[in-house]
Design an enzyme around this catalytic site. Structure first.
Site, PDB file in Angstrom:
ATOM      1  N   ASP A  18       0.829  -1.214   0.000  1.00 32.11           N
ATOM      2  CA  ASP A  18       0.000   0.000   0.000  1.00 32.11           C
ATOM      3  C   ASP A  18       0.865   1.267   0.000  1.00 32.11           C
ATOM      4  O   ASP A  18       1.980   1.265   0.530  1.00 32.11           O
ATOM      5  CB  ASP A  18      -0.905  -0.020   1.240  1.00 32.11           C
ATOM      6  CG  ASP A  18      -2.069   0.954   1.104  1.00 32.11           C
ATOM      7  OD1 ASP A  18      -2.317   1.445  -0.020  1.00 32.11           O
ATOM      8  OD2 ASP A  18      -2.725   1.232   2.123  1.00 32.11           O
ATOM      9  N   ASN A  20       1.158   3.566  -2.934  1.00 34.63           N
ATOM     10  CA  ASN A  20       1.633   4.073  -4.241  1.00 34.63           C
ATOM     11  C   ASN A  20       1.125   5.485  -4.515  1.00 34.63           C
ATOM     12  O   ASN A  20       1.853   6.337  -5.025  1.00 34.63           O
ATOM     13  CB  ASN A  20       1.153   3.167  -5.386  1.00 34.63           C
ATOM     14  CG  ASN A  20       1.746   1.773  -5.307  1.00 34.63           C
ATOM     15  OD1 ASN A  20       2.638   1.525  -4.505  1.00 34.63           O
ATOM     16  ND2 ASN A  20       1.250   0.869  -6.130  1.00 34.63           N
ATOM     17  N   ASN A  66     -11.020  -2.398  -5.181  1.00 37.61           N
ATOM     18  CA  ASN A  66     -10.259  -1.504  -6.059  1.00 37.61           C
ATOM     19  C   ASN A  66     -10.922  -1.305  -7.428  1.00 37.61           C
ATOM     20  O   ASN A  66     -10.628  -0.341  -8.136  1.00 37.61           O
ATOM     21  CB  ASN A  66      -8.817  -2.003  -6.270  1.00 37.61           C
ATOM     22  CG  ASN A  66      -7.936  -1.883  -5.030  1.00 37.61           C
ATOM     23  OD1 ASN A  66      -7.002  -2.670  -4.849  1.00 37.61           O
ATOM     24  ND2 ASN A  66      -8.211  -0.912  -4.170  1.00 37.61           N
TER      25      ASN A  66
HETATM   26  C1  IPE Z   1      -5.337  -2.717  -0.123  1.00 39.77           C
HETATM   27  O1  IPE Z   1      -5.029  -1.386  -0.258  1.00 39.77           O
HETATM   28  C2  IPE Z   1      -5.331  -3.406  -1.465  1.00 39.77           C
HETATM   29  C3  IPE Z   1      -4.038  -3.537  -2.115  1.00 39.77           C
HETATM   30  C4  IPE Z   1      -2.883  -3.227  -1.601  1.00 39.77           C
HETATM   31  C5  IPE Z   1      -4.074  -4.081  -3.446  1.00 39.77           C
HETATM   32  P1  IPE Z   1      -6.144  -0.250  -0.357  1.00 39.77           P
HETATM   33  O2  IPE Z   1      -5.442   1.030  -0.519  1.00 39.77           O
HETATM   34  O3  IPE Z   1      -7.139  -0.612  -1.399  1.00 39.77           O
HETATM   35  O4  IPE Z   1      -6.847  -0.382   1.064  1.00 39.77           O
HETATM   36  P2  IPE Z   1      -7.654   0.723   1.901  1.00 39.77           P
HETATM   37  O5  IPE Z   1      -8.658   1.326   0.987  1.00 39.77           O
HETATM   38  O6  IPE Z   1      -6.660   1.731   2.357  1.00 39.77           O
HETATM   39  O7  IPE Z   1      -8.243  -0.031   3.044  1.00 39.77           O
HETATM   40  C1  IPE Z   2      -1.595   0.387  -3.377  1.00 39.45           C
HETATM   41  O1  IPE Z   2      -1.405   1.761  -3.385  1.00 39.45           O
HETATM   42  C2  IPE Z   2      -1.906  -0.157  -4.753  1.00 39.45           C
HETATM   43  C3  IPE Z   2      -3.292  -0.608  -4.918  1.00 39.45           C
HETATM   44  C4  IPE Z   2      -4.221  -0.586  -4.021  1.00 39.45           C
HETATM   45  C5  IPE Z   2      -3.637  -1.138  -6.220  1.00 39.45           C
HETATM   46  P1  IPE Z   2      -2.614   2.791  -3.305  1.00 39.45           P
HETATM   47  O2  IPE Z   2      -3.004   3.155  -4.694  1.00 39.45           O
HETATM   48  O3  IPE Z   2      -3.699   2.297  -2.460  1.00 39.45           O
HETATM   49  O4  IPE Z   2      -1.899   4.023  -2.607  1.00 39.45           O
HETATM   50  P2  IPE Z   2      -2.512   5.031  -1.539  1.00 39.45           P
HETATM   51  O5  IPE Z   2      -3.083   4.216  -0.425  1.00 39.45           O
HETATM   52  O6  IPE Z   2      -3.555   5.832  -2.253  1.00 39.45           O
HETATM   53  O7  IPE Z   2      -1.348   5.846  -1.096  1.00 39.45           O
HETATM   54 MG    MG Z   3      -4.096   2.465  -0.477  1.00 39.15          MG
END
Ligand code: IPE
Ligand code: IPE
Ligand code: MG
Length: 259
Positions: A18, A20, A66
């Site tokens: 998590d 990115n 997602n």
């Molecule tokens: C969890 O991260 C899913 C992945 C890392 C693929 P999210 O960013 O989707 O989770 P929440 O929304 O913060 O709980």
């Molecule tokens: C994790 O990073 C990747 C996926 C969930 C696909 P995020 O895209 O959730 O990054 P943040 O949480 O918004 O920083």
């Molecule tokens: Mg995230």
């Protein structure tokens, strides 16, 4: 580099990759470029796990939830997955890594799904390590999927209600045949599970770090493993019981070695 004990590695590591988006924001670039950088951290982590001898690595790459992200971001994540498979399948083959997946693959676009199936087939004979990608995955959905299958099998007289127990239920999950994770890492400073491997993490050691996924390095991985190695996994027993168990195990080992 942090020191780890190679004789006491977690057999199965699971990672919620998590952060990115926040990494991209920090660098004042778009979220998609954050995901690109995240894909590089995937490569580094897979290689590091293979090098030290971790047997199973499960990566949460895309959750069921997602799908609700902006269309453009979902598309970009799917393209990155395609790119990863195109470029890395050869490497996985070379490194002896078998690719598996958990999740609702049918929701992926047919071309990506086809490519995934191909990559899985191409690496199916590998035995050094399993790289298990959670794609379109949700822990609650996995449990419901298992329950439906059991009910169907019950109707076909393949399963009796009295046979339903933990071991049997486990075999109906997407992770059938895999040991439960020993260590679960979540990056980005969030202290939640976000619907990942709900059944399987009953006794998993949890490790949370503030590092954002694109910044995650081999050293961060080693830190997580070192933390895991300091813990006493009691599985409901007392510390004294565990010590006695370990003592008997080592006596047995010495005896076996003599024979
Ligand atoms: C969890 O991260 C899913 C992945 C890392 C693929 P999210 O960013 O989707 O989770 P929440 O929304 O913060 O709980
Ligand atoms: C994790 O990073 C990747 C996926 C969930 C696909 P995020 O895209 O959730 O990054 P943040 O949480 O918004 O920083
Ligand atoms: Mg995230």
């Amino acid at each position: 580099m942090v020191k780890i004990d190679l004789n006491n590695l977690p057999q199965h590591i699971a990672i919620i990759m998590d952060g990115n988006g926040r990494w991209a924001k920090q660098h004042t670039i778009g979220r998609i470029r954050g995901h690109k950088k995240g894909a590089q951290a995937v490569k580094t982590t897979v290689r590091a796990c293979r090098e030290i001898g971790v047997k199973y690595l499960t990566l949460f790459a895309f959750s069921i939830e997602n799908w609700k992200r902006p269309e453009e971001e979902v598309q970009a994540l799917m393209s990155l997955l395609e790119e990863y498979l195109t470029k890395e399948t050869k490497q996985l083959k070379k490194q002896g890594i078998k690719l598996t997946t958990i999740g609702e693959l049918d929701r992926l676009n047919p071309a990506v799904k086809e490519q995934l199936l191909q990559a899985k087939a191409d690496t199916s004979k590998n035995v050094e390590m399993i790289l298990n990608l959670a794609l379109s995955y949700g822990g609650r959905d996995e449990i419901i999927h298992a329950v439906k299958k059991i009910v169907r099998d019950n109707k076909k007289n393949k399963v009796d209600i009295n046979e339903i127990n933990n071991d049997m239920f486990k075999r109906y999950l997407y992770t059938c045949g895999m040991p439960d994770p020993d260590l679960l890492i979540r990056t980005s400073g969030e202290y939640r599970i976000s619907n990942f491997l709900l059944w399987q993490i009953a006794y998993t050691e949890l490790y949370f770090t503030n590092v954002l996924w694109p910044d995650f390095t081999k050293d961060h991985l080693f830190k997580a493993i070192a933390s895991y190695q300091k813990r006493e996994r009691r599985f409901g027993l007392t510390s004294e019981q565990l010590k006695r168990q370990n003592h008997s195990k080592s006596l047995l080992n010495i005896k076996n070695k003599r024979h």
